[in-house]
Design a protein around this motif. Structure first.
Motif, mmCIF file in Angstrom:
data_model
loop_
_atom_site.group_PDB
_atom_site.id
_atom_site.type_symbol
_atom_site.label_atom_id
_atom_site.label_comp_id
_atom_site.label_asym_id
_atom_site.label_seq_id
_atom_site.Cartn_x
_atom_site.Cartn_y
_atom_site.Cartn_z
ATOM 1 N N ALA B 34 -78.974 -41.309 -43.611
ATOM 2 C CA ALA B 34 -80.297 -41.771 -43.200
ATOM 3 C C ALA B 34 -80.523 -43.220 -43.627
ATOM 4 O O ALA B 34 -80.992 -44.052 -42.844
ATOM 5 C CB ALA B 34 -81.378 -40.872 -43.791
ATOM 6 N N LEU B 35 -80.180 -43.505 -44.882
ATOM 7 C CA LEU B 35 -80.423 -44.862 -45.399
ATOM 8 C C LEU B 35 -79.513 -45.884 -44.723
ATOM 9 O O LEU B 35 -79.929 -47.015 -44.462
ATOM 10 C CB LEU B 35 -80.213 -44.898 -46.919
ATOM 11 N N ASN B 36 -78.261 -45.484 -44.420
ATOM 12 C CA ASN B 36 -77.299 -46.434 -43.860
ATOM 13 C C ASN B 36 -77.441 -46.630 -42.356
ATOM 14 O O ASN B 36 -77.225 -47.708 -41.834
ATOM 15 C CB ASN B 36 -75.856 -45.969 -44.139
ATOM 16 N N GLU B 37 -77.756 -45.540 -41.667
ATOM 17 C CA GLU B 37 -77.663 -45.604 -40.202
ATOM 18 C C GLU B 37 -78.994 -45.649 -39.486
ATOM 19 O O GLU B 37 -79.032 -45.872 -38.276
ATOM 20 C CB GLU B 37 -76.854 -44.399 -39.682
ATOM 21 N N TYR B 38 -80.085 -45.400 -40.194
ATOM 22 C CA TYR B 38 -81.382 -45.327 -39.510
ATOM 23 C C TYR B 38 -82.388 -46.287 -40.098
ATOM 24 O O TYR B 38 -82.460 -46.454 -41.312
ATOM 25 C CB TYR B 38 -81.971 -43.919 -39.623
ATOM 26 N N LYS B 39 -83.200 -46.847 -39.241
ATOM 27 C CA LYS B 39 -84.425 -47.503 -39.691
ATOM 28 C C LYS B 39 -85.477 -46.394 -39.811
ATOM 29 O O LYS B 39 -85.366 -45.369 -39.124
ATOM 30 C CB LYS B 39 -84.901 -48.523 -38.649
ATOM 31 N N PRO B 40 -86.510 -46.603 -40.644
ATOM 32 C CA PRO B 40 -87.524 -45.541 -40.793
ATOM 33 C C PRO B 40 -88.058 -45.036 -39.436
ATOM 34 O O PRO B 40 -88.141 -43.831 -39.207
ATOM 35 C CB PRO B 40 -88.618 -46.237 -41.609
ATOM 36 N N GLU B 41 -88.384 -45.979 -38.542
ATOM 37 C CA GLU B 41 -88.952 -45.571 -37.247
ATOM 38 C C GLU B 41 -87.986 -44.696 -36.457
ATOM 39 O O GLU B 41 -88.389 -43.798 -35.714
ATOM 40 C CB GLU B 41 -89.312 -46.801 -36.399
ATOM 41 N N GLU B 42 -86.675 -44.990 -36.625
ATOM 42 C CA GLU B 42 -85.680 -44.198 -35.893
ATOM 43 C C GLU B 42 -85.604 -42.771 -36.419
ATOM 44 O O GLU B 42 -85.333 -41.834 -35.669
ATOM 45 C CB GLU B 42 -84.303 -44.875 -35.990
ATOM 46 N N LEU B 43 -85.874 -42.626 -37.722
ATOM 47 C CA LEU B 43 -85.900 -41.272 -38.283
ATOM 48 C C LEU B 43 -87.112 -40.495 -37.777
ATOM 49 O O LEU B 43 -87.023 -39.302 -37.477
ATOM 50 C CB LEU B 43 -85.938 -41.330 -39.818
ATOM 51 N N VAL B 44 -88.248 -41.190 -37.676
ATOM 52 C CA VAL B 44 -89.439 -40.533 -37.127
ATOM 53 C C VAL B 44 -89.128 -40.067 -35.702
ATOM 54 O O VAL B 44 -89.451 -38.933 -35.311
ATOM 55 C CB VAL B 44 -90.662 -41.479 -37.146
ATOM 56 N N ASP B 45 -88.443 -40.921 -34.951
ATOM 57 C CA ASP B 45 -88.055 -40.547 -33.584
ATOM 58 C C ASP B 45 -87.124 -39.349 -33.560
ATOM 59 O O ASP B 45 -87.245 -38.463 -32.716
ATOM 60 C CB ASP B 45 -87.367 -41.725 -32.876
ATOM 61 N N LEU B 46 -86.152 -39.358 -34.486
ATOM 62 C CA LEU B 46 -85.208 -38.241 -34.570
ATOM 63 C C LEU B 46 -85.953 -36.928 -34.800
ATOM 64 O O LEU B 46 -85.686 -35.913 -34.134
ATOM 65 C CB LEU B 46 -84.202 -38.488 -35.705
ATOM 66 N N VAL B 47 -86.900 -36.941 -35.742
ATOM 67 C CA VAL B 47 -87.638 -35.723 -36.046
ATOM 68 C C VAL B 47 -88.535 -35.333 -34.868
ATOM 69 O O VAL B 47 -88.684 -34.147 -34.536
ATOM 70 C CB VAL B 47 -88.431 -35.882 -37.362
ATOM 71 N N LYS B 48 -89.088 -36.340 -34.179
ATOM 72 C CA LYS B 48 -89.863 -36.048 -32.959
ATOM 73 C C LYS B 48 -88.977 -35.355 -31.929
ATOM 74 O O LYS B 48 -89.350 -34.351 -31.322
ATOM 75 C CB LYS B 48 -90.420 -37.338 -32.356
ATOM 76 N N LYS B 49 -87.777 -35.918 -31.728
ATOM 77 C CA LYS B 49 -86.851 -35.355 -30.731
ATOM 78 C C LYS B 49 -86.403 -33.943 -31.094
ATOM 79 O O LYS B 49 -86.184 -33.121 -30.211
ATOM 80 C CB LYS B 49 -85.606 -36.249 -30.610
ATOM 81 N N GLY B 59 -98.011 -25.043 -37.323
ATOM 82 C CA GLY B 59 -97.015 -25.410 -36.314
ATOM 83 C C GLY B 59 -97.231 -26.771 -35.686
ATOM 84 O O GLY B 59 -96.789 -27.031 -34.563
ATOM 85 N N PHE B 60 -97.888 -27.664 -36.402
ATOM 86 C CA PHE B 60 -98.135 -29.004 -35.860
ATOM 87 C C PHE B 60 -96.824 -29.803 -35.840
ATOM 88 O O PHE B 60 -96.070 -29.770 -36.816
ATOM 89 C CB PHE B 60 -99.182 -29.726 -36.715
ATOM 90 N N PRO B 61 -96.532 -30.519 -34.730
ATOM 91 C CA PRO B 61 -95.264 -31.257 -34.649
ATOM 92 C C PRO B 61 -95.124 -32.299 -35.762
ATOM 93 O O PRO B 61 -95.981 -33.172 -35.915
ATOM 94 C CB PRO B 61 -95.338 -31.945 -33.276
ATOM 95 N N THR B 62 -94.047 -32.181 -36.520
ATOM 96 C CA THR B 62 -93.891 -32.994 -37.732
ATOM 97 C C THR B 62 -93.724 -34.481 -37.424
ATOM 98 O O THR B 62 -94.376 -35.330 -38.034
ATOM 99 C CB THR B 62 -92.692 -32.458 -38.541
ATOM 100 N N GLY B 63 -92.869 -34.793 -36.469
ATOM 101 C CA GLY B 63 -92.646 -36.199 -36.122
ATOM 102 C C GLY B 63 -93.942 -36.861 -35.650
ATOM 103 O O GLY B 63 -94.237 -38.006 -35.987
ATOM 104 N N MET B 64 -94.732 -36.109 -34.891
ATOM 105 C CA MET B 64 -95.995 -36.655 -34.392
ATOM 106 C C MET B 64 -96.934 -36.951 -35.560
ATOM 107 O O MET B 64 -97.582 -38.001 -35.604
ATOM 108 C CB MET B 64 -96.642 -35.661 -33.429
ATOM 109 N N GLY B 223 -78.144 -33.362 -36.099
ATOM 110 C CA GLY B 223 -78.721 -34.004 -34.936
ATOM 111 C C GLY B 223 -79.829 -33.218 -34.263
ATOM 112 O O GLY B 223 -79.973 -32.012 -34.442
ATOM 113 N N ALA B 224 -80.632 -33.950 -33.466
ATOM 114 C CA ALA B 224 -81.764 -33.337 -32.772
ATOM 115 C C ALA B 224 -81.285 -32.346 -31.711
ATOM 116 O O ALA B 224 -81.920 -31.317 -31.474
ATOM 117 C CB ALA B 224 -82.639 -34.420 -32.143
ATOM 118 N N ASP B 225 -80.157 -32.640 -31.064
ATOM 119 C CA ASP B 225 -79.667 -31.739 -30.012
ATOM 120 C C ASP B 225 -79.287 -30.378 -30.571
ATOM 121 O O ASP B 225 -79.508 -29.345 -29.947
ATOM 122 C CB ASP B 225 -78.447 -32.351 -29.298
ATOM 123 N N TRP B 226 -78.673 -30.425 -31.761
ATOM 124 C CA TRP B 226 -78.355 -29.156 -32.423
ATOM 125 C C TRP B 226 -79.634 -28.347 -32.630
ATOM 126 O O TRP B 226 -79.686 -27.158 -32.332
ATOM 127 C CB TRP B 226 -77.689 -29.434 -33.775
#
Ligand SMILES: NC(=O)C1=CN([C@@H]2O[C@H](COP(=O)(O)OP(=O)(O)OC[C@H]3O[C@@H](n4cnc5c(N)ncnc54)[C@H](O)[C@@H]3O)[C@@H](O)[C@H]2O)C=CC1
Ligand SMILES: Cc1cc2nc3c(=O)[nH]c(=O)nc-3n(C[C@H](O)[C@H](O)[C@H](O)COP(=O)(O)O)c2cc1C
Ligand code: SF4
Ligand code: FES
Lengths: 160, 430
Positions: B34-49, B59-64, B223-226
């Motif tokens: 996470a620290l090496n490959e993602y910017k914070p915003e990209e992690l928020v996106d990952l969790v959204k995805k 059950g509120f969407p966490t990324g949102m 990953g999000a797809d998993w």
């Protein structure tokens, strides 16, 4: 006031500088040493925080694990939640009441045990569940609960 | 049933609560990634995805939720809700006691994603061992350089503290939790503003459940797809269900969302005891309506359970068989809300008191015809009229029980006794 309380208050205030966040940690630690929170303790804590006594009292009295009455050396909590009830917790409570010669909410005359109800202790798979001094006892034997919960019967002989 | 675990990894790996063991099984690799490959915003996106939704019950969407934090330069906080006290729910306790490092790794990643500089775990007061485990694991994480200043040379810093509650179910409600964390009585705050806007010490605050955050390292790793390959489009991923009551193997089960309720009860939990049949199921913790056996094929996802007339909630599934008196079970649950009402608003404080009183009277054969109407009358005066959701929560089982099992309530009144002996447990038959 015990001399070390001042030290503890300082330590917690450093750790939790915001609002009165240091209050509950201090109450926890004092109670761990004293067993309960007396009127005098509430007064002393209020002094340490420069807060009205009524404020500290209103916080302490809100939480069921802050004891505002003297409790026994050992506090026994029997879970009375639904899943435990379905596994016999009412029966368990009756057995303990009988063995200790007290009712739920009371303390034995020798000051050894206080018997209390607990709401669901989040161990419903292992019902019926009890805690002694917040340590879990799972799948408590309904026939002889005192053997696991109250240690050896000779040592824990109780005069009603 | 053999399976691979992603949340309850302690089931497969003994001593995974120890740093060395956790690390030797890939622990804290997700943090490095996470620290090496993602910017914070990209992690928020990952969790959204990934579609991860709050496992605390709503059950509120966490990324949102993470995305709602205002960008106004104020100091941000992450608070993990470990106050688990909803009757029938015991999943978070297993995580904090037996797999605490995965939670802590999740907290560090989530703090990085949300740019929180300070994080807290609010741990239920009764969980003494849980708090000790967390404190020990947090100390190990500091020693390893995963917490504190400039984590792993990334420039990111976060501090994590374990805070002990002191016995109050209402402190699981996020705003009451924040009050408690600020050294006050645990009375809920008015929402909105949600904690995302004004939370701890007034700052932007993310409050998330233990299980929610424990998902995060797995989502970063696989990953999000998993994650979306399991469950449904709206309810993707994994969920831990705590099964208790009258089943052969009461336990926590980590399964994909949308697994049918029948599979959970029969295949995982071993079904009801021989010779018994299911009378009703409380699928999502004590505050949700009962489901009857005709709903056993309901897939356990947020939408399907709602459509079936109940709620997925916290996933605490209490199974009642035909030996259970519905009136007795209802009385027990309503009494819980009476004990735990914080007393701030009248309908909840007084209503739960009178409902318990009336229900116990009926259970012991002292009820009258009018009592049944009184019950519904009080319920009407609570529903939708309370300051926080605890009031409504006290009605879930009661209202559905009165609807589905009215004849049992009437039988108690008519026969001036509980047909089942006014005992939730029969010592003769067990
Ligand atoms: N796990 C447990 O032990 C228990 C769980 N519960 C569950 O709690 C649930 C109710 O919880 P609440 O927090 O009252 O639900 P809620 O729907 O108000 O909020 C859910 C989460 O989403 C956030 N949120 C919602 N709308 C938002 C917005 N517009 N902006 C920013 N954030 C927003 C809230 O801050 C909160 O963190 C029930 O569904 C019940 O299942 C209830 C009792 C115990
Ligand atoms: C009375 C009441 C008790 C609650 N207890 C808990 C709890 O013990 N643990 C929890 O995670 N959420 C609990 N919640 C839900 C929280 O308010 C909040 O929605 C949740 O912590 C958000 O985390 P999540 O989005 O990860 O689920 C409770 C809500 C209410 C109304
Ligand atoms: S509904 Fe109950 S718990 Fe919630 S604020 Fe009102 S009295 Fe307190
Ligand atoms: S009902 Fe006793 S632990 Fe849950």
């Amino acid at each position: 006031m015990k001399p070390e309380w001042k030290e503890w208050a300082r330590e917690f205030k450093e750790q939790y500088p915001g609002a009165n966040s240091a209050l509950m940690p201090l109450l926890h630690r004092i109670q761990a040493h004293e067993g309960w929170l007396s009127d005098e303790t509430i007064h002393d804590v209020a002094t340490l925080f420069d807060l009205p006594e009524s404020y500290v009292e209103s916080v302490a009295s809100f939480y069921s694990l802050f004891y505002r009455h003297k409790v026994g050396k050992n506090v026994v909590h029997v879970c009375v939640g639904l899943s435990c009830a379905l596994a016999g917790s009412d029966h368990l409570m009756e057995k303990l009441e009988h063995h200790l010669g007290i009712k739920e909410g009371q303390t034995t005359a020798d000051g050894e045990y206080t018997l209390l109800e607990a709401e669901c202790l989040a161990a419903c798979n292992a019902a019926p569940v009890a805690q002694v001094n917040l340590r879990y006892f799972e799948r408590v034997d309904l026939e002889r609960p005192e053997e696991t919960l109250l240690g050896t019967s000779s040592e824990k002989e109780v005069t009603p | 049933m053999s399976q691979k675990y992603y949340l309850l990894r302690n089931r497969e790996i003994p001593n995974i609560d120890q740093m060395a063991v956790y690390q030797s099984h890939g622990g804290y690799e997700a943090l490095k990634k996470a620290l090496n490959e993602y910017k914070p915003e990209e992690l928020v996106d990952l969790v959204k995805k990934s579609g991860l939704r709050g496992r605390g019950g709503a059950g509120f969407p966490t990324g949102m939720k993470w995305g709602f934090l205002p960008n106004d330069g104020r100091k941000r906080y992450l608070v993990v809700n470990s106050d688990e006290a909803e009757p029938g729910t015991y999943k978070d306790r297993e995580i904090i006691e037996q797999n605490p490092h995965q939670l802590i790794e999740g907290i560090i990643i989530s703090s990085y994603a949300t740019k929180a500089r300070e994080a807290y775990i609010y741990c239920r007061g009764e969980f003494l061992f849980g708090a000790e485990q967390l404190q020990r694991a947090v100390a190990e994480a500091y020693a390893a350089g995963y917490l504190g200043e400039n984590i792993l040379g990334s420039g990111f810093s976060v501090d994590l503290k374990v805070y002990r509650g002191a016995g109050a179910y209402i402190c699981g409600e996020e705003s009451a939790l924040l009050e408690s964390l600020e050294g006050r009585r645990g009375n809920p705050r008015l929402k909105p503003p949600f904690p995302a806007v004004a939370g701890l010490y007034g700052g932007p605050t993310v409050v998330n459940n233990v299980e929610t955050i424990t998902n995060v390292p797995a989502i970063v790793t696989y990953g999000a797809d998993w994650y979306t390959s399991m469950g449904t489009a709206k309810s993707p991923g994994l969920k831990i269900f705590s099964v208790s009551g009258r089943v052969v193997r009461p336990d926590n089960y980590e399964i994909p969302l949308a697994t049918p309720l029948r599979t959970l009860i029969d295949d995982y939990a071993g079904g009801v005891l021989p010779g018994r049949r299911i009378k009703a199921v409380i699928p999502g913790g004590s505050s949700v309506p009962l489901l009857l056996p005709d709903k056993l094929d309901t897939p356990l996802d947020y939408e399907s359970v709602l459509q079936a007339g109940s709620m997925l909630g916290s996933g605490g599934c209490i199974v009642l068989d035909d030996s259970v008196c519905i009136v007795g079970a209802t009385a027990r649950l309503v009494k819980f809300y009476r004990e735990e009402s914080c007393g701030k608003c009248t309908p909840c404080r007084e209503g739960t008191y009178w409902m318990t009183d009336v229900l116990e009277r009926i259970e012991h054969g002292l009820g009258t015809e009018e009592d049944l109407d009184t019950l519904m009358d009080i319920a009407d005066n609570i529903g939708g009229k309370c300051f926080c959701p605890l009031g409504d929560a006290s009605l879930g089982v009661l209202v559905s029980a009165m609807k589905f099992f009215r004849d049992e309530f009437e039988a108690h009144v008519r026969e001036h006794a509980c047909p089942m002996g006014a005992k939730l447990y029969d010592t003769v038959n067990h």
